[in-house]
Write a protein that holds these residues in place. Structure first.
Motif, mmCIF file in Angstrom:
data_model
loop_
_atom_site.group_PDB
_atom_site.id
_atom_site.type_symbol
_atom_site.label_atom_id
_atom_site.label_comp_id
_atom_site.label_asym_id
_atom_site.label_seq_id
_atom_site.Cartn_x
_atom_site.Cartn_y
_atom_site.Cartn_z
ATOM 1 N N ALA A 1 0.828 -1.207 0.000
ATOM 2 C CA ALA A 1 0.000 0.000 0.000
ATOM 3 C C ALA A 1 0.865 1.260 0.000
ATOM 4 C CB ALA A 1 -0.923 -0.010 1.213
ATOM 5 N N ILE B 1 -6.945 -0.470 6.652
ATOM 6 C CA ILE B 1 -7.317 0.136 5.366
ATOM 7 C C ILE B 1 -7.917 -0.922 4.445
ATOM 8 C CG2 ILE B 1 -5.553 1.955 5.468
ATOM 9 C CD1 ILE B 1 -3.895 0.336 3.455
ATOM 10 N N ARG B 2 -8.668 -0.444 3.455
ATOM 11 C CA ARG B 2 -9.119 -1.283 2.338
ATOM 12 C C ARG B 2 -8.331 -0.846 1.111
ATOM 13 N NH1 ARG B 2 -12.630 -5.184 4.136
ATOM 14 N NH2 ARG B 2 -14.291 -4.394 5.455
ATOM 15 N N VAL B 3 -7.846 -1.808 0.351
ATOM 16 C CA VAL B 3 -7.046 -1.487 -0.835
ATOM 17 C C VAL B 3 -7.661 -2.116 -2.080
ATOM 18 C CG1 VAL B 3 -4.890 -1.268 0.454
ATOM 19 C CG2 VAL B 3 -5.530 -3.495 -0.495
ATOM 20 N N ASP C 1 -3.550 0.223 -3.885
ATOM 21 C CA ASP C 1 -3.856 1.631 -3.602
ATOM 22 C C ASP C 1 -4.978 1.703 -2.565
ATOM 23 O OD1 ASP C 1 -3.283 4.289 -4.021
ATOM 24 O OD2 ASP C 1 -4.696 4.523 -5.676
ATOM 25 N N VAL C 2 -4.807 2.588 -1.585
ATOM 26 C CA VAL C 2 -5.778 2.683 -0.501
ATOM 27 C C VAL C 2 -7.099 3.239 -1.029
ATOM 28 C CG1 VAL C 2 -4.904 4.964 0.203
ATOM 29 C CG2 VAL C 2 -6.212 3.584 1.816
ATOM 30 N N VAL D 1 -10.036 4.184 4.763
ATOM 31 C CA VAL D 1 -9.355 4.061 6.045
ATOM 32 C C VAL D 1 -10.414 3.709 7.088
ATOM 33 C CG1 VAL D 1 -7.980 5.296 7.772
ATOM 34 C CG2 VAL D 1 -7.657 5.778 5.331
ATOM 35 N N ILE E 1 0.312 -0.067 9.208
ATOM 36 C CA ILE E 1 -0.860 0.053 8.352
ATOM 37 C C ILE E 1 -1.247 -1.366 7.960
ATOM 38 C CG2 ILE E 1 -1.654 0.854 6.098
ATOM 39 C CD1 ILE E 1 0.407 3.206 6.483
ATOM 40 N N PRO F 1 -3.871 -3.674 5.803
ATOM 41 C CA PRO F 1 -5.010 -3.914 4.916
ATOM 42 C C PRO F 1 -5.874 -5.055 5.461
ATOM 43 C CG PRO F 1 -2.932 -3.835 3.683
ATOM 44 C CD PRO F 1 -2.584 -3.910 5.154
ATOM 45 N N LEU G 1 1.228 6.502 2.877
ATOM 46 C CA LEU G 1 0.606 5.859 1.711
ATOM 47 C C LEU G 1 0.716 6.732 0.457
ATOM 48 C CD1 LEU G 1 -2.577 4.468 3.504
ATOM 49 C CD2 LEU G 1 -0.586 3.152 2.739
#
Lengths: 195, 195, 195, 195
Positions: free
Chosen positions: C111, D52-54, D59-60, D63, D143, D145, D191
């Motif tokens: 990320a 986070i979700r990517v 790519d984020v 959040v 961080i 994911p 990020l």
């Protein structure tokens, strides 16, 4: 770790700290037995520092390796020590570098709090590459260029400045204990000089 | 980016480089039209450097922000420039810091090649926070403490030393172009000083 | 590096890209001779990826090592390839992992754009641990956990999943070329598993 | 920090741990007063995780921001909790993510021990951006994911998935306490998405 892991002075208070708001340790709280109790209950926070000499382009020339007197005898080691209550990590780095290398080392303390790695020293061997028979210590690890004169003090009896290749050699690696040789390797890898 | 992105000297060769083994550029290969062609075909490698002043514990005191003369007029900027053929990234950092800050800046070039971030400047706005109308540039970004006197040269007409808070202020941020204000924010975040 | 370093398709344009605003390459610009010319003039941007398998706590179980057909014959290698014009670094990672490991590898692309290191491949041996006889390549290096099935394609003829210890062994290290064995060591160091 | 900072169970021992070799805590050692004593004597080790979700390129997209019930009432927070004695940092991450997000979050725990930053929470405001009235806590910040369903539990009453822009907005930032809004900003900067 071979560094003496000093326990906090129960009488020390940061400036402006209102002792009325905290439980007051009874006198004698930190007996030797109490220290052992804390060490068997909580992970302690350490800093580890690998001192290096660099050229004007930042490229590493030499890695500083200490000889320290430890329980098991003379051993290779890096700069290491505990972070005290109400002490910033960067101030702990300054303090332990001064303790081990003397007051004229002129260390360039990293501007960023991001360590190059975190070393977990367990009292049980084999969980990580790092081992500390006395305690569970979690060490924030930094590479610290030093520009001045280094004169080992206290437990540190000598500092040798080795090329990255020499610091990686089997002979030198075998003189480390508790996995700190692996930490030197990881530092040299982070510097892009592991081959 | 506002830095002049000088193209390589077609006659320069590293020591010991046997030109017989490579295709020989025809004389005049790097005409202005040719430069535009390369820039429309390949991402170029840049270094970006955020100069800082630190105290003896490594804590950032001030961030150096340049005023540069660019195509669109006077603009805030950081140190930036291209990595040349057969040049190490750390040597490109030394060279561009000397170009922008003068020969007495005494920069502490990072010992590790790990940048704190990579900034991708696209000729199309909106893909990343960074924009370069001339080209696709991929910048390795470093924070560089400087200890000496800084005297801007060439395109850089002035350097201002701002507190982290001032460098983050809306007024200063609006004086940057091409997203370099965001890069200064990211640098201050990496220093643990973004609030 | 052993990866085929494809040059840009001169006719490719990103969506919405107004070709009128850039110099138009003349047809036939990218002849073989021209490619050699660019390679002798500019550092090229690469991504390098070390594929790993992890357990549910993120701890590395295995390192993926490719066997690739290169000019010098069969050699060990990691995932590597060029970043194209107007391509994001993360999209280049996705593309090269799919090229080398197939479409079902399910890679967890990092990320953050911060690479764990930057590998500088020079056409002259000995400047860094990395060497590329064809060109000066600057590689952003990432560790990429993959969760799916990997089926090597194109130049990659096989992928072997090795324990960190096996990947560090002298026998495997000697099967790499161009310094990529050192990069695998640096990756394992970054994972905290170098002993 | 708003997370309940559970103290160690004095009866818990890692497998194979020979209690004969350590001082035995007397029964009742960890009274409430004792906890306050330890907290006024030693920095405690925490993990902080920004979920986070990517997308498939890493790519984020979003959040994850918790609503937690804390002493001062409902507040925004991230995942946070203490590292226990003889617990690996990565296992502490797994445990606290499961506590706050439920057992089906499918977190991708970082393979590297290198945190993106270290947050120092002091009981005195103003030393760093982070504050914890109860204690000195040093948090390793990651961080993480997450790919699965998140169902807050215990102190966490809700999780909101916000775009990076929304998480940076003044309205959301003001709902955090103890500086964790600054940590979310630092994560988004790491990020590459701070503008």
């Amino acid at each position: 770790m071979t560094a003496a892991a000093e326990m906090p002075n129960p009488n020390w208070r940061p400036d402006g700290w209102d002792v009325q708001h905290t439980a007051q340790p009874t006198s004698g709280w930190l007996t030797d037995g109490d220290i052992a109790v804390v060490r068997a209950q909580l992970p302690l926070v350490y800093v580890n520092a690998v001192p290096i000499r660099v050229d004007s382009a930042g490229d590493v020339l030499e890695v500083g390796v200490l000889l320290k007197m430890a329980a098991q005898g003379l051993t290779r080691a890096i700069v290491a020590g505990r972070v005290l209550y109400h002490e910033r990590v960067r101030d702990a780095l300054v303090r332990h570098i001064e303790t081990d290398l003397g007051p004229h080392a002129l260390p360039a303390i990293p501007a960023t709090p991001q360590p190059f790695t975190v070393a977990e020293y367990f009292p049980t061997p084999g969980i990580t590459p790092f081992f500390d028979p006395r305690q569970h210590a979690i060490a924030l690890c930094y590479i610290v260029p030093v520009a001045g004169d280094c004169h080992p003090r206290q437990d540190a009896v000598q500092i040798d400045w080795l090329s990255p290749e020499a610091a990686l050699s089997q002979r030198v690696q075998e003189e480390f204990s508790d996995g700190q040789g692996a930490l030197v390797k990881q530092a040299i890898a982070h510097l892009g000089r592991l081959v």
